[in-house]
Design a protein around this motif. Sequence first.
Motif, PDB file in Angstrom:
ATOM      1  N   ASP A  96       1.395 -13.672   7.866  1.00  0.00           N
ATOM      2  CA  ASP A  96       0.757 -13.547   6.554  1.00  0.00           C
ATOM      3  C   ASP A  96      -0.151 -12.329   6.562  1.00  0.00           C
ATOM      4  O   ASP A  96      -0.387 -11.711   7.605  1.00  0.00           O
ATOM      5  N   LYS A  97      -0.632 -11.997   5.384  1.00  0.00           N
ATOM      6  CA  LYS A  97      -1.396 -10.758   5.242  1.00  0.00           C
ATOM      7  C   LYS A  97      -2.692 -10.790   6.048  1.00  0.00           C
ATOM      8  O   LYS A  97      -3.185  -9.745   6.442  1.00  0.00           O
ATOM      9  N   SER A  98      -3.229 -11.974   6.327  1.00  0.00           N
ATOM     10  CA  SER A  98      -4.475 -12.029   7.096  1.00  0.00           C
ATOM     11  C   SER A  98      -4.233 -11.929   8.604  1.00  0.00           C
ATOM     12  O   SER A  98      -5.113 -11.504   9.334  1.00  0.00           O
TER      13      SER A  98
ATOM     14  N   ALA B 130       5.432  -6.843   8.718  1.00  0.00           N
ATOM     15  CA  ALA B 130       4.382  -6.157   7.948  1.00  0.00           C
ATOM     16  C   ALA B 130       4.974  -5.481   6.713  1.00  0.00           C
ATOM     17  O   ALA B 130       4.413  -5.575   5.614  1.00  0.00           O
TER      18      ALA B 130
ATOM     19  N   ARG C 175      -2.213  -7.817  10.759  1.00  0.00           N
ATOM     20  CA  ARG C 175      -2.926  -6.695  11.386  1.00  0.00           C
ATOM     21  C   ARG C 175      -3.216  -7.007  12.857  1.00  0.00           C
ATOM     22  O   ARG C 175      -2.977  -6.184  13.738  1.00  0.00           O
TER      23      ARG C 175
ATOM     24  N   LEU D  83       5.859  -8.238   4.139  1.00  0.00           N
ATOM     25  CA  LEU D  83       4.674  -8.776   3.463  1.00  0.00           C
ATOM     26  C   LEU D  83       4.195  -7.809   2.386  1.00  0.00           C
ATOM     27  O   LEU D  83       3.751  -8.241   1.321  1.00  0.00           O
ATOM     28  N   ALA D  84       4.316  -6.516   2.664  1.00  0.00           N
ATOM     29  CA  ALA D  84       3.910  -5.505   1.676  1.00  0.00           C
ATOM     30  C   ALA D  84       4.788  -5.579   0.424  1.00  0.00           C
ATOM     31  O   ALA D  84       4.368  -5.165  -0.651  1.00  0.00           O
TER      32      ALA D  84
ATOM     33  N   ASN E  39       5.791  -8.462  -0.768  1.00  0.00           N
ATOM     34  CA  ASN E  39       5.566  -9.828  -1.256  1.00  0.00           C
ATOM     35  C   ASN E  39       6.694 -10.792  -0.913  1.00  0.00           C
ATOM     36  O   ASN E  39       6.989 -11.726  -1.658  1.00  0.00           O
TER      37      ASN E  39
END
Length: 160
Positions: A107-109, A89, A112, A92-93, A95
């Motif tokens: 991935d960002k989707s 996480a 979470r 990903l923040a 990039n």
Amino acid sequence: KNKSERDFTMHIWVDADACPSVIKDILFKAARRTGLPLSLVANHSMSVPPDKHITLTLVPAGFDAADDYIVEKVQPGDLVVTNDIPLAADLLAKNASAINTRGDEYDKSSIRAALTMRDFMDTLRSSGEHTGGPKAFSQRDKQNFANSLDRLLTQGMRAK
């Protein structure tokens, strides 16, 4: 390295303490094949092949020391191999791309939901529930990892 050189080179980082040897071998071959820098970060020594593209960085033993080092050094467009969902996480923040040792790309989707499931399983374990742990690493996992790595390296090298 100078700044302009760094702009064109994807760097592969490995959260190496818990990385299976078979995955490290795939990564060593990929680094030699592509010429991309590969950095293993661990809190204990391990053997790495003598190659100018492959380095091992030892960090002090301690909770999240390797994770903190990787987050500090990673650049947008880099690829990190980790099974650590909170680390993924954070990456990903910034990039960067993140993939686990079974070849699943974070991935960002999806991150979470992965964090929520991890927290749920932690809660179950802390209440005394036996959750079994991860399934044994299989030949299919190895192949999935190799395929995902090749795809991500190809995308990353095209993007630079």
